[in-house]
Design a protein around this motif. Structure first.
Motif: not given
Length: 274
Positions: A147-150, A181-183, A203-204, A208-209
């Motif tokens: 879920q975190m990667s989504m 993109h944010p990343a 927090l992003r 992401l990490e």
């Protein structure tokens, strides 16, 4: 949910003040608030072990037409960063005020390109973590393993490795690859996030990490990975960024998380505010 962090945090009264020449009281107070927020992010990156000794940077744009930024003094560990020892630089990475600390202009090549191209990129955060570098070396990049990667599904760019980022010619390709993109995943290099605030960029990067750590751990097990459908990934991304309508919504989540992180710093290293 990350949009909750685009609202500036309440201003903190300074306990000691760097010398800001010809600054109005309001401008000085705002710069001090931003210094404390950025210093907090440096300490959090150190706390969560996302540092690379004295290397990598987190830069934060200051208000005003001068295109000035705050960045770490070159040579200090992130755990040594305070609000007052952050260095104010111009878009070329040169100090604009007297400082006893050196800066690393070459290290600002990536940051200055994105700051200049993206009005929303008030903060640019770059890391060289083990998990981030591992995923950056994988052909498929970030997978929707968890879920975190989504949160980053269709919201992360990729930039091919061109050597150490010391050449200005690379900037236009960096800008094209991150797009809106944010990343950004820098192939064979590391991770980068941007934010309208330093808190949002942190927090992003934190998630992401975590997404990279989970991916590398899942792959290490050797079993086939179960990946959700593209439709579910897209919907989950919209939920996590506040773009989707669900039966229940949590617009305060990241704001509450940031407040909790500041309380952590107040307990463990309150000198970041100095």
């Amino acid at each position: 949910m990350t949009d909750a962090l685009t609202t500036p945090a309440p201003a903190l009264a300074p306990t000691s003040t760097p010398s800001f020449a010809d600054a109005s009281a309001d401008a000085l107070a705002e710069e001090w608030r931003l210094r404390r927020e950025l210093a907090a992010v440096y300490r959090l990156v150190a706390h969560f072990r996302m540092t690379d000794l004295i290397f990598t940077h987190i830069s934060l744009r200051l208000p005003g037409p001068e295109h000035h930024f705050l960045i770490n003094p070159y040579g200090l560990l992130f755990e040594e960063i305070t609000a007052s020892n952050l260095v104010k630089i111009d878009l070329d990475g040169n100090p604009v005020e007297p400082t006893p600390h050196p800066v690393n202009p070459a290290g600002f090549v990536i940051h200055s390109a994105i700051h200049a191209a993206r009005a929303d990129a008030h903060c640019v955060l770059h890391t060289h973590t083990k998990a981030g570098c591992a995923v950056a070396a994988q052909r498929e990049g970030l997978l929707p393993v968890n879920q975190m990667s989504m949160e980053f599904h269709d919201r992360v760019g990729y930039h091919d490795y061109e050597g150490v980022a010391l050449n200005l010619d690379e900037q236009r390709r960096l800008v094209a690859d991150i797009g809106g993109h944010p990343a950004l995943i820098l192939r064979n290099h590391g991770l980068l996030t941007v934010g309208e605030t330093a808190a949002q960029a942190f927090l992003r990067m934190y998630y992401l990490e975590k997404a990279c750590e989970i991916q590398v751990t899942a792959q290490a097990g050797g079993a086939p990975l179960v990946l959700p459908s593209p439709e579910v990934c897209a919907y989950t991304a919209q939920q996590l960024t506040g773009e989707a309508t669900s039966d229940f919504e949590d617009h305060d989540a990241y704001g509450l998380a940031w407040s909790a992180l500041l309380r952590l710093l107040d307990r463990t290293c309150p000198d970041y505010k100095d």
